[in-house]
Write a protein that holds these residues in place. Structure first.
Motif: not given
Length: 308
Positions: A180, A182-183, A201
């Motif tokens: 979930e 993104d960073k 990634k």
């Protein structure tokens, strides 16, 4: 990448360049005397001594430089005899230590670690999500400290990022939430998590890796949906059968017995629906056996009795 997919799990933990990630994870659960400095991956298939013996296939199997052996299993759906399977698998790692000729029977430690995307029925009313199982005597003292089973029930881990206190918390948070994100969260700035995020990634994958991951993700979602749906339907059908039986008895004790009978019937129907759903999406019988824990002949009987 979702680490609970077969591809994701083995990409992160099962490749030689990333073994420091596996070492870091394992060391969070091991006693200090068994801290791993280095390890080597072993073949994840073990065969019995005769043709009629069953074989065992582990997700990951590795050995530390000091001799300890580890099975690391990712289990996505509830299986009737998962604990039995854990004990059976560990027996291969014990037997392979036998030496020809004179041998004093000294064994190295064997650890079986189950990362579970479900909750054991007998633990569903408990808050504990981390279980260590050892051989103990009648005084509740450890009888043999070289055989341990460690189970982690991931659905019970509810901590959010701001609540993470230990490295073990961070690892379980990764299992629950990596797909979930993104960073990288501020609390996961350690070197090992930096490497994990780089490995995970999807944009770094080759075209064949992306295709393999998508296939693995689809399989994970199918299994998850089947398990969730069949579990809910089984509960609802069982409750209804139980209520009907209770009405016929007309007594409090009759209601109790009827509910139990209904739950059993619901479980039977749940098994059938689960097998048929898995077969419909193209899973082979041996995979259905592995996921459900049902015997192969039972699965074949269900399929034969429910042919379109």
């Amino acid at each position: 990448m979702n680490p609970l997919t077969d591809f994701g799990f083995k990409k992160i933990f099962g490749e030689e360049p990333n073994k420091d990630i596996l070492i870091s994870f394992l060391n969070e659960m091991l006693p200090e005397r068994h801290t791993i400095q280095d390890l080597q991956y072993s073949r994840n298939e073990k065969l019995g001594k005769t043709e009629v013996d069953r074989k065992a296939i582990f997700d990951l199997y590795c050995t530390s430089t000091t001799g300890e052996r580890f099975i690391v299993e990712l289990q996505k759906a509830k299986q009737n005899y998962f604990k039995d399977r854990s004990v059976y698998y560990s027996s291969f790692l014990i037997q392979e230590q036998a030496k020809k000729g004179d041998w004093d029977f000294r064994l190295e430690a064997v650890y079986t670690i189950g990362i579970l995307d479900f909750v054991f029925d007998e633990h569903k009313n408990e808050e504990d999500y981390y279980h260590i199982v050892e051989l103990k005597d009648h005084r509740d003292e450890v009888f043999f400290d070289k055989l341990k089973y460690i189970y982690i029930e991931l659905p019970k881990f509810k901590k959010q990022e701001k609540e993470l206190e230990t490295n073990f918390d961070k690892w379980l948070y990764v299992f629950r939430h990596l797909a979930e994100l993104d960073k990288r969260p501020a609390k996961l700035r350690d070197r090992i998590f930096e490497k994990l995020f780089e490995v995970a990634k999807i944009g770094n994958f080759t075209a064949p890796e992306q295709e393999a991951y998508e296939d693995s993700l689809k399989y994970y979602r199918d299994i998850k949906n089947i398990a969730d749906t069949s579990h809910q339907e089984g509960k609802e059908e069982g409750r209804e059968e139980g209520r009907e039986e209770g009405r016929e008895e007309g007594l409090k004790e009759g209601l109790k017995e009827g509910l139990q009978k209904g739950l059993e019937l619901g479980s039977e129907k749940q098994q059938i629906e689960t097998v048929l759903s898995m077969h419909k999406i193209g899973l082979e019988i041996k995979m259905i056996v592995q996921v459900t824990g049902l015997a192969g002949d039972r699965i074949i009987k269900i399929l034969n009795e429910n042919k379109a």
